[in-house]
Design a protein around this motif. Structure first.
Motif, PDB file in Angstrom:
ATOM      1  N   LYS A  73       0.831  -1.208   0.000  1.00  0.00           N
ATOM      2  CA  LYS A  73       0.000   0.000   0.000  1.00  0.00           C
ATOM      3  C   LYS A  73       0.870   1.264   0.000  1.00  0.00           C
ATOM      4  N   ASP A  74       1.936   1.253   0.868  1.00  0.00           N
ATOM      5  CA  ASP A  74       2.814   2.427   0.978  1.00  0.00           C
ATOM      6  C   ASP A  74       3.706   2.600  -0.249  1.00  0.00           C
ATOM      7  N   GLY A  75       4.119   1.475  -0.824  1.00  0.00           N
ATOM      8  CA  GLY A  75       5.106   1.543  -1.908  1.00  0.00           C
ATOM      9  C   GLY A  75       6.539   1.570  -1.402  1.00  0.00           C
ATOM     10  N   PHE A  76       6.717   1.502  -0.093  1.00  0.00           N
ATOM     11  CA  PHE A  76       8.068   1.446   0.514  1.00  0.00           C
ATOM     12  C   PHE A  76       7.982   0.653   1.815  1.00  0.00           C
ATOM     13  N   PRO A  77       9.136   0.098   2.265  1.00  0.00           N
ATOM     14  CA  PRO A  77       9.060  -0.891   3.354  1.00  0.00           C
ATOM     15  C   PRO A  77       9.071  -0.343   4.786  1.00  0.00           C
ATOM     16  N   LYS A  78       9.318   0.946   4.969  1.00  0.00           N
ATOM     17  CA  LYS A  78       9.558   1.475   6.313  1.00  0.00           C
ATOM     18  C   LYS A  78       8.491   1.081   7.347  1.00  0.00           C
ATOM     19  N   ASN A  79       7.244   1.417   7.085  1.00  0.00           N
ATOM     20  CA  ASN A  79       6.211   1.180   8.102  1.00  0.00           C
ATOM     21  C   ASN A  79       5.966  -0.308   8.355  1.00  0.00           C
ATOM     22  N   GLY A  80       6.021  -1.087   7.282  1.00  0.00           N
ATOM     23  CA  GLY A  80       5.818  -2.526   7.431  1.00  0.00           C
ATOM     24  C   GLY A  80       6.913  -3.158   8.284  1.00  0.00           C
ATOM     25  N   ILE A  81       8.160  -2.776   8.027  1.00  0.00           N
ATOM     26  CA  ILE A  81       9.269  -3.357   8.797  1.00  0.00           C
ATOM     27  C   ILE A  81       9.230  -2.885  10.246  1.00  0.00           C
ATOM     28  N   ASN A  82       8.926  -1.616  10.462  1.00  0.00           N
ATOM     29  CA  ASN A  82       8.796  -1.139  11.846  1.00  0.00           C
ATOM     30  C   ASN A  82       7.677  -1.868  12.580  1.00  0.00           C
ATOM     31  N   PHE A  83       6.603  -2.135  11.885  1.00  0.00           N
ATOM     32  CA  PHE A  83       5.490  -2.881  12.479  1.00  0.00           C
ATOM     33  C   PHE A  83       5.964  -4.263  12.957  1.00  0.00           C
ATOM     34  N   ILE A  84       6.692  -4.970  12.088  1.00  0.00           N
ATOM     35  CA  ILE A  84       7.208  -6.291  12.482  1.00  0.00           C
ATOM     36  C   ILE A  84       8.153  -6.172  13.675  1.00  0.00           C
ATOM     37  N   HIS A  85       9.060  -5.186  13.582  1.00  0.00           N
ATOM     38  CA  HIS A  85      10.077  -5.046  14.635  1.00  0.00           C
ATOM     39  C   HIS A  85       9.434  -4.778  15.996  1.00  0.00           C
ATOM     40  N   ARG A  86       8.409  -3.958  16.014  1.00  0.00           N
ATOM     41  CA  ARG A  86       7.713  -3.676  17.280  1.00  0.00           C
ATOM     42  C   ARG A  86       7.033  -4.927  17.827  1.00  0.00           C
ATOM     43  N   GLN A  87       6.449  -5.718  16.933  1.00  0.00           N
ATOM     44  CA  GLN A  87       5.807  -6.969  17.384  1.00  0.00           C
ATOM     45  C   GLN A  87       6.844  -7.909  18.001  1.00  0.00           C
ATOM     46  N   VAL A  88       7.993  -8.002  17.339  1.00  0.00           N
ATOM     47  CA  VAL A  88       9.034  -8.919  17.801  1.00  0.00           C
ATOM     48  C   VAL A  88       9.615  -8.428  19.130  1.00  0.00           C
ATOM     49  N   LEU A  89       9.850  -7.119  19.223  1.00  0.00           N
ATOM     50  CA  LEU A  89      10.381  -6.570  20.477  1.00  0.00           C
ATOM     51  C   LEU A  89       9.400  -6.781  21.629  1.00  0.00           C
ATOM     52  N   SER A  90       8.125  -6.528  21.386  1.00  0.00           N
ATOM     53  CA  SER A  90       7.130  -6.688  22.453  1.00  0.00           C
ATOM     54  C   SER A  90       7.073  -8.133  22.925  1.00  0.00           C
ATOM     55  N   ALA A  91       7.054  -9.054  21.983  1.00  0.00           N
ATOM     56  CA  ALA A  91       6.995 -10.476  22.355  1.00  0.00           C
ATOM     57  C   ALA A  91       8.250 -10.862  23.140  1.00  0.00           C
ATOM     58  N   THR A  92       9.393 -10.340  22.733  1.00  0.00           N
ATOM     59  CA  THR A  92      10.645 -10.647  23.424  1.00  0.00           C
ATOM     60  C   THR A  92      10.650 -10.029  24.824  1.00  0.00           C
ATOM     61  N   ALA A  93      10.073  -8.845  24.929  1.00  0.00           N
ATOM     62  CA  ALA A  93      10.050  -8.140  26.212  1.00  0.00           C
ATOM     63  C   ALA A  93       9.147  -8.839  27.228  1.00  0.00           C
ATOM     64  N   LYS A  94       8.212  -9.651  26.748  1.00  0.00           N
ATOM     65  CA  LYS A  94       7.358 -10.393  27.682  1.00  0.00           C
ATOM     66  C   LYS A  94       8.133 -11.491  28.391  1.00  0.00           C
ATOM     67  N   GLU A  95       9.218 -11.926  27.786  1.00  0.00           N
ATOM     68  CA  GLU A  95       9.944 -13.088  28.315  1.00  0.00           C
ATOM     69  C   GLU A  95      11.369 -12.799  28.753  1.00  0.00           C
ATOM     70  N   ASN A  96      11.819 -11.553  28.576  1.00  0.00           N
ATOM     71  CA  ASN A  96      13.204 -11.216  28.912  1.00  0.00           C
ATOM     72  C   ASN A  96      13.274  -9.837  29.555  1.00  0.00           C
ATOM     73  N   LYS A  97      14.137  -9.690  30.546  1.00  0.00           N
ATOM     74  CA  LYS A  97      14.270  -8.412  31.256  1.00  0.00           C
ATOM     75  C   LYS A  97      15.075  -7.402  30.436  1.00  0.00           C
ATOM     76  N   LEU A  98      16.075  -7.910  29.718  1.00  0.00           N
ATOM     77  CA  LEU A  98      16.926  -7.050  28.894  1.00  0.00           C
ATOM     78  C   LEU A  98      16.758  -7.470  27.436  1.00  0.00           C
ATOM     79  N   VAL A  99      16.412  -6.496  26.610  1.00  0.00           N
ATOM     80  CA  VAL A  99      16.115  -6.777  25.210  1.00  0.00           C
ATOM     81  C   VAL A  99      16.975  -5.840  24.359  1.00  0.00           C
ATOM     82  N   ALA A 100      17.673  -6.392  23.388  1.00  0.00           N
ATOM     83  CA  ALA A 100      18.595  -5.569  22.600  1.00  0.00           C
ATOM     84  C   ALA A 100      18.416  -5.833  21.117  1.00  0.00           C
TER      85      ALA A 100
END
Lengths: 195, 195
Positions: A73-100
């Motif tokens: 829809k956007d024609g560029f990857p920025k928002n889609g990749i940020n969306f994935i990254h936030r999902q992955v970080l949130s899921a990781t943050a549920k199970e780890n105290k330090l996330v990098a």
């Protein structure tokens, strides 16, 4: 030493981030997989070659489907990749105290804004560490080359476990020209330690 | 190993920045002195206690005079301190290939914008390293306490070699109430290694 979960693609950025943090924390590398490809295997190999523990974290295919729709829809990857990254970080943050992660100063994507970082930390009671965020590409390349054996090439050829690899597959499946969304660029993969 | 010049106050941020970089570079600590106080001596002591080479770099008093005028005019220290920091970084970049400081993610001052960083790097052909820029205050405090022996107290009491110490003196000389410009805040000084 406390354990830090470092999001890991097998590339030089996430490898260097892990290496920097290993002075202070027990490093566990985490690679996200959305079930489209088995590209996580390349990250697993790289992790083994640089001597860190590695886990694959499975996510629903619909996350990457949704991201691909955004990218189309956007024609560029920025928002889609940020969306994935936030999902992955949130899921990781549920199970780890330090996330990098290995995001660096000159990155545009993925990139968390300061308010997003604080929201992640406050929501899950974690610390988010991005040790390359104050370093430029010259510094990172210079350090990475000193520490790691690195394979470089065009982004289509190099076997890495980043979000892009799986998004490319979805875009191809849907009949889109991948290069309209991801212009050719150099990628790197870590294949061992230099010292 | 290449040498990196790390701007150094004796506080925990610049000490931790130096410690992180010492895995990859030969660290030389640099403390700016504007000839108002001999507060550089505290940084020299801290540097010795944590085992890094240390140099004092003398600057003209008029830099801090000019900054103080900005601070008086603005009513807050941000622009004045950034002005000093840029002068110090530029002078350091003339003599060193790698220039670093201890600015961190949650800092507001001193702070270089991305365009200022790139301008500094391009103008002088240097690399600017800010290894704490991707770390929050919780992470930094946790790591610093593990590594260093730290003395903490109100900013007026703790003997440090930051720009603030000399600016305070100028403001007092000019008859201003320092606390109108610098609200009381906790400061730290590194006084040794914990391990």
């Amino acid at each position: 030493m406390e354990e830090v979960a470092v999001l890991y693609s097998g590339g030089k950025d996430s490898s260097l981030a892990a290496h920097m943090l290993s002075k202070y924390c027990k490093v566990k590398l985490l690679t996200a997989s959305f079930g489209i490809l088995d590209s996580w295997k390349y990250a697993e190999e790289s992790a083994e070659m640089i001597g860190f523990e590695h886990e694959v974290k499975k996510f629903e295919r619909n996350i990457i489907e949704e991201a691909s729709e955004m990218i189309i829809k956007d024609g560029f990857p920025k928002n889609g990749i940020n969306f994935i990254h936030r999902q992955v970080l949130s899921a990781t943050a549920k199970e780890n105290k330090l996330v990098a992660d290995g995001t660096r100063r000159d990155d545009r994507v993925p990139w968390l804004q300061l308010n997003e970082i604080r929201s992640l930390e406050d929501t899950y009671g974690v610390e988010y560490l991005a040790p390359l965020r104050g370093l430029g590409y010259k510094t990172i390349n210079r350090l990475a080359i000193k520490i790691f054996k690195i394979e470089e090439g065009e982004s289509e050829k190099i076997q890495r476990a980043d979000y892009e690899a799986e998004i490319r597959t979805i875009l191809k499946e849907k009949g889109y020209e991948v290069k309209n969304f991801f212009p050719a660029h150099k990628q790197s993969r870590v294949i061992g330690m230099r010292r």
